[in-house]
Design a protein around this motif. Structure first.
Motif, PDB file in Angstrom:
ATOM      1  N   ASN B  54       0.946  -1.299   0.065  1.00 27.82           N
ATOM      2  CA  ASN B  54       0.042  -0.003   0.065  1.00 27.82           C
ATOM      3  C   ASN B  54       0.960   1.334   0.061  1.00 27.82           C
ATOM      4  OD1 ASN B  54      -2.572  -1.789   0.506  1.00 27.82           O
ATOM      5  ND2 ASN B  54      -1.775  -1.947   2.655  1.00 27.82           N
ATOM      6  N   ALA B  55       1.542   1.645  -1.249  1.00 25.96           N
ATOM      7  CA  ALA B  55       2.335   2.703  -1.287  1.00 25.96           C
ATOM      8  C   ALA B  55       3.294   2.814  -0.305  1.00 25.96           C
ATOM      9  CB  ALA B  55       1.333   3.918  -1.223  1.00 25.96           C
ATOM     10  N   ASN B  82       6.474  -1.410  -5.222  1.00 24.63           N
ATOM     11  CA  ASN B  82       5.338  -0.516  -4.590  1.00 24.63           C
ATOM     12  C   ASN B  82       4.125  -0.463  -5.392  1.00 24.63           C
ATOM     13  OD1 ASN B  82       4.681   1.659  -3.249  1.00 24.63           O
ATOM     14  ND2 ASN B  82       5.267   3.231  -4.975  1.00 24.63           N
ATOM     15  N   VAL B  83       3.014  -0.493  -4.565  1.00 22.54           N
ATOM     16  CA  VAL B  83       1.529  -0.483  -4.987  1.00 22.54           C
ATOM     17  C   VAL B  83       1.172  -1.615  -5.979  1.00 22.54           C
ATOM     18  CG1 VAL B  83       1.180   2.149  -4.841  1.00 22.54           C
ATOM     19  CG2 VAL B  83       2.051   1.039  -7.040  1.00 22.54           C
ATOM     20  N   GLY B 113       2.924   4.718   4.384  1.00 25.16           N
ATOM     21  CA  GLY B 113       2.681   3.418   3.399  1.00 25.16           C
ATOM     22  C   GLY B 113       2.614   2.368   4.300  1.00 25.16           C
TER      23      GLY B 113
END
Lengths: 186, 125
Positions: B54-55, B82-83, B113
Motif C-alpha cells: 500500500n504505497a 510499490n503499489v 505506506g
C-alpha cells in the motif's frame, strides 16, 4: 460376523484388530503370562503420545516413557506408530526391553516408514495395562530438531479373567487362542 | 498405497497490516497453536504467501520468528514492489517448519505506506 468385519479392514488395507470380542488371548508380558477373554474393543484414533523435545544435531535423546499410553487394569493395547519429525526412534517395551531387536542391532523407526510401509504394520506393538513403553530419539542430521513427536493409533481391548476349566482347555490346545506379546521380546 | 500420514491441515492466517519498518516492529502473521488443553505439539509450514504493498515503496519483506534484536530470518526476504500485490505458492517457498510464531516486517517504508500480508500454512501435529 467377525470375519465380515475383518474383511472390511483388510480390503481397506487398514489396521486389523488382533482379536474380536469373545476371543481368547494369551497375554505375555516380560515377566508373566496369562489367559484372558476379550470383552470389549475400541479403536483409538491417531494422537501424539509423546514429544521427546528438542534434540541437538547428531545426538540421542534420553529414553522417555510414554505415560499417555497407560491403560486401565485388565486392558491391553495394539498400537502402530511413526515419528512425525525427522528422527530415528527406538522403541522399548517396557523401558528395559528393546523392541525390533536383531542379534547385533536394534532397528529404529524413521519418518520414512510412512512411505516404505504405509500401513505401519511393521511398527506394531502391544502393551498391557500401565506397563508403558519408552522411546529414544536419534537426531542423525546436521541440524537441531525442535521436537521429536511420536504419533500412535490402534485399539484398546478390555479383558476378563477365566475359570480354571477354560484355562486348562486353552493350555491343552482344545480351544483357539491368540497370543499377544506385550513386551519387546517374549 | 499412497500415504497421507504426514499431511497437515491447511489453515489461513489473518490479513496483517504492517505499518512500521524495522525488526523492532515485526508482527506475528501466524501464531503457532499452543493451547494448554491440546494433546501434543503443533508446528506449521507456510504454503502460500500473499502480500499487497500500500504505497510503501519498493521494499524487502523479512519473514521469520521473533522481533527486535531477537528476530531471525527463516526464509530469504522477499522483494515487494510499490503499489503491487505479489503471491508465492508451495514450490516457491522452502518447506521451513515453524515451532514458534511466524513474524514479518518491512525493511523500509515510505511515510504513510504499509504492507498487508497473509500466509496460509500447513499445520502439523
Amino acid at each position: 460376523m467377525s470375519e465380515e468385519m475383518l474383511r472390511a479392514y483388510k480390503a481397506a488395507r487398514m489396521m486389523e484388530p488382533v482379536a474380536q470380542v469373545d476371543y481368547y488371548v494369551n497375554v505375555k508380558t516380560y515377566k508373566e503370562e496369562f489367559y484372558r477373554k476379550v470383552t470389549f474393543r475400541e479403536a483409538i484414533p491417531p494422537f501424539q503420545v509423546l514429544d521427546i523435545g528438542a534434540i541437538l544435531a547428531q545426538n540421542v535423546s534420553a529414553r522417555t516413557n510414554a505415560g499417555n499410553l497407560d491403560l486401565q487394569d485388565n486392558e491391553f493395547g495394539q498400537w502402530r506408530w511413526f515419528p512425525l519429525d525427522n528422527a530415528m526412534v527406538r522403541l522399548f517395551n517396557p523401558t528395559g526391553v528393546s523392541k525390533f531387536q536383531l542379534k547385533f542391532i536394534q532397528i529404529g523407526v524413521e519418518k520414512s516408514i510412512i512411505y516404505r510401509d504405509p500401513t505401519l504394520l511393521t511398527t506394531e506393538f502391544f502393551t498391557w495395562q500401565d506397563e508403558r513403553p519408552a522411546f529414544e530419539g536419534m537426531n542423525f542430521s546436521d541440524y537441531g530438531l525442535n521436537a521429536c513427536r511420536i504419533l500412535v493409533f490402534g485399539y484398546r481391548f478390555k479383558t476378563e479373567e477365566l475359570d480354571k476349566v477354560t484355562i486348562d482347555k486353552l493350555e491343552a490346545g482344545q480351544l483357539p487362542v491368540t497370543p499377544v506379546v506385550c513386551a519387546g521380546s517374549p | 498405497m499412497e500415504t497421507q500420514l504426514d499431511k497437515g491441515v491447511l489453515v489461513p492466517g489473518g490479513v496483517i497490516n504492517l505499518a512500521a519498518a524495522l525488526a523492532a516492529n515485526a508482527l506475528p502473521i501466524f501464531q503457532v497453536s499452543n493451547f494448554a488443553q491440546q494433546i501434543g505439539t503443533k508446528s506449521f509450514i507456510p504454503r502460500k504467501l500473499r502480500v499487497r504493498n500500500n504505497a510503501g515503496g519498493d521494499l524487502w519483506l523479512h519473514l521469520g520468528t521473533g522481533a527486535g534484536i531477537g528476530f531471525l530470518d527463516s526464509l530469504p526476504p522477499v522483494r515487494v514492489t510499490n503499489v503491487m500485490d505479489t503471491s508465492w505458492q508451495d514450490v516457491e517457498l522452502a518447506g521451513v517448519e515453524f515451532f514458534a510464531d511466524m513474524t514479518a516486517y518491512p525493511a523500509a517504508l515510505v511515510a504513510g505506506g504499509s504492507v498487508d500480508v497473509q500466509v496460509e500454512v500447513e499445520e502439523i501435529g
